[in-house]
Design a protein around this motif. Sequence first.
Motif, PDB file in Angstrom:
ATOM      1  N   SER A 100      45.207  72.079 -27.492  1.00 21.25           N
ATOM      2  CA  SER A 100      44.141  71.223 -26.962  1.00 21.25           C
ATOM      3  C   SER A 100      43.207  70.872 -28.112  1.00 21.25           C
ATOM      4  O   SER A 100      42.628  71.760 -28.742  1.00 21.25           O
ATOM      5  CB  SER A 100      43.346  71.940 -25.864  1.00 21.25           C
ATOM      6  OG  SER A 100      44.145  72.165 -24.722  1.00 21.25           O
TER       7      SER A 100
ATOM      8  N   ASP B 159      36.652  71.369 -31.360  1.00 19.11           N
ATOM      9  CA  ASP B 159      37.412  72.617 -31.325  1.00 19.11           C
ATOM     10  C   ASP B 159      38.898  72.318 -31.165  1.00 19.11           C
ATOM     11  O   ASP B 159      39.291  71.268 -30.642  1.00 19.11           O
ATOM     12  CB  ASP B 159      36.935  73.494 -30.157  1.00 19.11           C
ATOM     13  CG  ASP B 159      37.448  74.919 -30.241  1.00 19.11           C
ATOM     14  OD1 ASP B 159      37.926  75.324 -31.323  1.00 19.11           O
ATOM     15  OD2 ASP B 159      37.380  75.633 -29.220  1.00 19.11           O
TER      16      ASP B 159
ATOM     17  N   GLN C 235      42.213  74.377 -29.609  1.00 22.31           N
ATOM     18  CA  GLN C 235      42.682  75.530 -28.856  1.00 22.31           C
ATOM     19  C   GLN C 235      44.199  75.634 -29.006  1.00 22.31           C
ATOM     20  O   GLN C 235      44.926  74.677 -28.745  1.00 22.31           O
ATOM     21  CB  GLN C 235      42.325  75.379 -27.373  1.00 22.31           C
ATOM     22  CG  GLN C 235      40.840  75.284 -27.085  1.00 22.31           C
ATOM     23  CD  GLN C 235      40.203  76.638 -26.880  1.00 22.31           C
ATOM     24  OE1 GLN C 235      40.872  77.618 -26.566  1.00 22.31           O
ATOM     25  NE2 GLN C 235      38.896  76.709 -27.068  1.00 22.31           N
TER      26      GLN C 235
ATOM     27  N   GLY D 143      45.314  78.715 -25.730  1.00 23.64           N
ATOM     28  CA  GLY D 143      44.126  79.333 -25.149  1.00 23.64           C
ATOM     29  C   GLY D 143      43.203  80.017 -26.127  1.00 23.64           C
ATOM     30  O   GLY D 143      42.142  80.510 -25.725  1.00 23.64           O
ATOM     31  N   HIS D 144      43.559  80.064 -27.406  1.00 24.41           N
ATOM     32  CA  HIS D 144      42.716  80.711 -28.416  1.00 24.41           C
ATOM     33  C   HIS D 144      42.101  79.657 -29.336  1.00 24.41           C
ATOM     34  O   HIS D 144      42.812  78.771 -29.840  1.00 24.41           O
ATOM     35  CB  HIS D 144      43.530  81.708 -29.244  1.00 24.41           C
ATOM     36  CG  HIS D 144      44.142  82.812 -28.437  1.00 24.41           C
ATOM     37  ND1 HIS D 144      43.401  83.818 -27.857  1.00 24.41           N
ATOM     38  CD2 HIS D 144      45.432  83.052 -28.096  1.00 24.41           C
ATOM     39  CE1 HIS D 144      44.202  84.638 -27.206  1.00 24.41           C
ATOM     40  NE2 HIS D 144      45.437  84.199 -27.331  1.00 24.41           N
ATOM     41  N   SER D 145      40.814  79.771 -29.573  1.00 25.26           N
ATOM     42  CA  SER D 145      40.108  78.799 -30.395  1.00 25.26           C
ATOM     43  C   SER D 145      40.420  79.004 -31.869  1.00 25.26           C
ATOM     44  O   SER D 145      40.259  80.110 -32.401  1.00 25.26           O
ATOM     45  CB  SER D 145      38.598  78.911 -30.177  1.00 25.26           C
ATOM     46  OG  SER D 145      37.901  78.133 -31.139  1.00 25.26           O
TER      47      SER D 145
ATOM     48  N   ALA E 165      44.813  82.817 -32.782  1.00 23.52           N
ATOM     49  CA  ALA E 165      45.515  81.540 -32.662  1.00 23.52           C
ATOM     50  C   ALA E 165      46.713  81.475 -33.617  1.00 23.52           C
ATOM     51  O   ALA E 165      47.812  81.059 -33.235  1.00 23.52           O
ATOM     52  CB  ALA E 165      44.552  80.388 -32.938  1.00 23.52           C
TER      53      ALA E 165
END
Length: 308
Positions: A6, A60, A62, A65-67, A75
């Motif tokens: 994302s 950001d 992602q 689900g991890h930034s 990530a």
Amino acid sequence: MPDAISVINVTKRFGSLTAVNSISFSVKKGEIFGFLGPNGAGKTTTTRMLTGVLKPDFGDVQILGHSMVSAPLLAKQKFGVVPETSNAYPDLTAWQNLMFMGELYGLGSEHAKERTLYLLQIFDLYEHAQKKVQSFSKGMKQRLILAMALIHEPELIFLDEPTSGLDVSSARMILSMLREMNSRGVTIFLTTHNMDEANTLCHRVGIIRSGNLIAIDSPEKLKDTLDKIHQIEVSFNRDIPEEMLRNLPGITTFSRFGDKWKLSAQDKDLAIRSLVALSEHEGMSIISLNTLAPTLDDVFLRLTGGEK
């Protein structure tokens, strides 16, 4: 369930130059996503932010689900990267390169050995396991760095021009491997200049120009956005003068290429019916008749102003 990638309002500036201008998009789990753009469009800068090489000035990224901004280590553990140029150590053997990558990703010794043996076999490198990489062909190096990126069984892999400079046989092997990986659920983010590759491999593509994301969709839907000017190629069993084509209903322009005529038509059906009627009226046979659909190359050139 989070997307594989994302990208949320990401911006990157270098001095007064805005290389990437507040772009947002997502890549679904299990998707092969192509990222296209002319040189200097922001493609490489975006990919470097996605893989943590560069930090965005705003926004950001992602990854599963991890930034990438606030939790980059978590990530990075989720993906593998295949750069355009080999990142294998030339003075080490194929086995040593893979075992070293396994150690970097925290695999135990036995697990790393199992993965190394498995990857050498499926990438057709087992008989070269104890050879130094400096003796490898470019195709062998490309297969090795793909294996290195997969040592920790990532859910997502980034590839930068994976078939660039390869012979046809090696390129086909790489693409076949990517399809097989994807069939097992691996998400693939592919940066490429090869439009045929993107067209046949990708579920969706995104096109970036001057730091802005200007299009994102499946290759077929992007091709469908072009103007509806149809191209038709036709050849007859004998030579015909251009006067026969000049006033045919449905045909707007025509030109000759060897033994074929290339025609433009706004109404494809009417143009084809006119050609069939002409052949019947003149007692000729149609040897070949092809309608030429827009290509992803056509879309890319239209959207990027002809730059590649």
